[in-house]
Design a protein around this motif. Structure first.
Motif, short mmCIF file in Angstrom:
data_model
loop_
_atom_site.label_atom_id
_atom_site.label_comp_id
_atom_site.label_asym_id
_atom_site.label_seq_id
_atom_site.Cartn_x
_atom_site.Cartn_y
_atom_site.Cartn_z
N LEU A 150 26.38 40.38 9.73
CA LEU A 150 26.35 39.48 8.75
C LEU A 150 26.72 40.83 7.44
N ILE A 151 27.19 41.95 7.48
CA ILE A 151 28.07 42.54 6.99
C ILE A 151 29.28 41.18 6.70
N GLU A 152 29.49 41.97 7.67
CA GLU A 152 31.24 41.02 8.43
C GLU A 152 31.58 39.92 7.63
N LEU A 153 30.67 38.91 8.21
CA LEU A 153 30.67 37.85 7.67
C LEU A 153 30.16 38.09 5.98
N ALA A 154 29.65 38.62 4.65
CA ALA A 154 30.31 38.80 3.57
C ALA A 154 31.14 39.65 2.77
N ALA A 155 31.60 40.48 4.36
CA ALA A 155 32.93 41.21 3.96
C ALA A 155 34.18 40.12 4.03
N ARG A 156 33.80 39.20 4.86
CA ARG A 156 34.53 38.32 5.07
C ARG A 156 34.88 37.21 3.90
N VAL A 157 33.90 36.96 3.58
CA VAL A 157 33.60 35.76 2.96
C VAL A 157 33.99 36.22 1.18
N GLY A 158 33.65 37.48 1.34
CA GLY A 158 34.27 38.34 -0.17
C GLY A 158 35.47 38.27 -0.27
N PHE A 159 36.28 38.87 0.66
CA PHE A 159 37.77 38.97 1.17
C PHE A 159 38.72 37.60 0.45
N MET A 160 37.87 36.33 1.71
CA MET A 160 38.45 34.64 1.39
C MET A 160 38.10 34.60 -0.32
N ASN A 161 37.66 34.88 -1.06
CA ASN A 161 37.06 34.31 -2.45
C ASN A 161 37.93 35.13 -2.99
N MET A 162 37.71 36.43 -3.01
CA MET A 162 39.85 37.01 -4.17
C MET A 162 40.46 36.66 -3.23
N THR A 163 41.04 36.11 -2.31
CA THR A 163 42.59 35.82 -2.81
C THR A 163 42.38 34.58 -2.58
N ALA A 164 41.19 33.27 -2.22
CA ALA A 164 41.35 32.14 -2.70
C ALA A 164 41.15 32.16 -4.63
N ARG A 165 40.79 32.72 -5.22
CA ARG A 165 40.10 32.45 -6.46
C ARG A 165 41.47 33.16 -7.16
N THR A 166 42.88 33.94 -6.39
CA THR A 166 43.56 34.39 -6.67
C THR A 166 44.81 33.67 -7.31
N ASN A 167 45.23 32.88 -5.78
CA ASN A 167 45.64 31.88 -5.75
C ASN A 167 45.48 30.53 -6.77
N ILE A 168 44.35 30.52 -6.86
CA ILE A 168 44.18 28.87 -8.18
C ILE A 168 44.18 29.13 -8.91
N ALA A 169 44.30 30.77 -9.60
CA ALA A 169 44.40 31.07 -10.93
C ALA A 169 45.75 31.08 -10.89
N LEU A 170 46.21 31.07 -9.64
CA LEU A 170 47.91 31.76 -10.35
C LEU A 170 48.95 30.05 -9.73
N GLY A 171 48.02 28.78 -9.82
CA GLY A 171 48.78 27.83 -9.13
C GLY A 171 49.65 27.94 -7.86
N ILE A 172 49.33 28.66 -7.23
CA ILE A 172 49.38 28.24 -5.42
C ILE A 172 48.74 27.75 -4.74
N ARG A 173 49.07 26.73 -4.18
CA ARG A 173 48.29 24.92 -3.33
C ARG A 173 49.46 25.76 -1.47
N SER A 174 48.69 24.57 -1.26
CA SER A 174 49.17 24.17 0.24
C SER A 174 50.52 24.41 0.14
N ASP A 175 50.31 25.17 1.40
CA ASP A 175 52.18 24.73 1.90
C ASP A 175 52.83 24.98 2.84
N GLY A 176 51.66 23.16 2.57
CA GLY A 176 52.18 22.52 3.88
C GLY A 176 52.31 22.94 5.57
N PHE A 177 52.03 24.74 6.00
CA PHE A 177 51.54 24.94 7.39
C PHE A 177 51.66 24.29 8.24
N ALA A 178 49.94 23.63 8.02
CA ALA A 178 50.00 22.28 9.30
C ALA A 178 50.46 21.62 9.44
#
Length: 196
Positions: A150-178
């Motif tokens: 459960l601690i790992e789940l919380a930390a993973r979600v927290g790290f994803m939020n840091m990454t996601a919110r940084t990307n959104i704020a900088l205008g970084i969008r999908s890069d077509g990997f999939a």
């Protein structure tokens, strides 16, 4: 909204730049366009990459659950780059592709187990502003996963939020990997569909 990032990318150079580009090609087959944006602040890029690599070594939370949680957090925040990258990585790690594609619509999908649904509910709740994780949801997950997971789940979600919110704020969008490896598009919420 344009396809441009909010900070123009710069050339990735030097010994560290060469290392980062080799690692990116090894991980996703090419150098992401966003790397040039983050290259303006190498210390943040270096530390973010380091934390990201270290999260991959965590093992208390089942890796499938960790992937679904990261993608559910990214979908909640709205980071197309994160969703695209995690979908690509999930494919490479041989996760159930139908489930991975359905993560953005997990509430409407019958593909997920009750535990998977609770993990994604937790990821969504923790990704709201302010976070909306309840005592009841935490207690249920604590009973099913144990404290370390459960601690790992919380930390993973927290790290994803840091990454996601940084990307959104900088205008970084999908890069077509999939798309570049032939994966079908992720399912997306319709305009009338919202998280409960």
């Amino acid at each position: 909204m344009t396809d441009q990032t909010r900070i123009p990318p710069t050339e990735v150079t030097g010994a560290f730049g060469a290392l980062v580009k080799v690692a990116a090609r090894r991980a996703v087959g090419r150098v992401p366009n966003s790397l040039g944006v983050l290259w303006h602040h190498k210390a943040i890029l270096r530390d973010s990459l380091r934390i990201g690599r270290r999260t991959e070594a965590w093992h208390e939370l089942d890796q499938d659950l960790a992937s679904y949680a990261a993608m559910a957090a990214a979908a909640t925040v709205g980071c197309s780059f994160c969703l695209d990258l995690h979908y690509f990585q999930a494919h490479n790690h041989h996760l159930d592709e139908a489930k991975v594609r359905a993560v953005p619509l997990w509430r409407e999908s019958s593909l997920f187990t009750p535990l998977e649904r609770r993990v994604m509910e937790y990821a969504e709740a923790a990704s709201q502003t302010p976070p909306a994780v309840t005592d009841e949801l935490s207690a249920a997950l604590l009973a099913e996963l144990g404290p370390a997971a459960l601690i790992e789940l919380a930390a993973r979600v927290g790290f994803m939020n840091m990454t996601a919110r940084t990307n959104i704020a900088l205008g970084i969008r999908s890069d077509g990997f999939a798309e570049s490896c032939g994966l079908p598009p992720l399912e997306v919420r319709s305009a009338g569909s919202t998280a409960a």
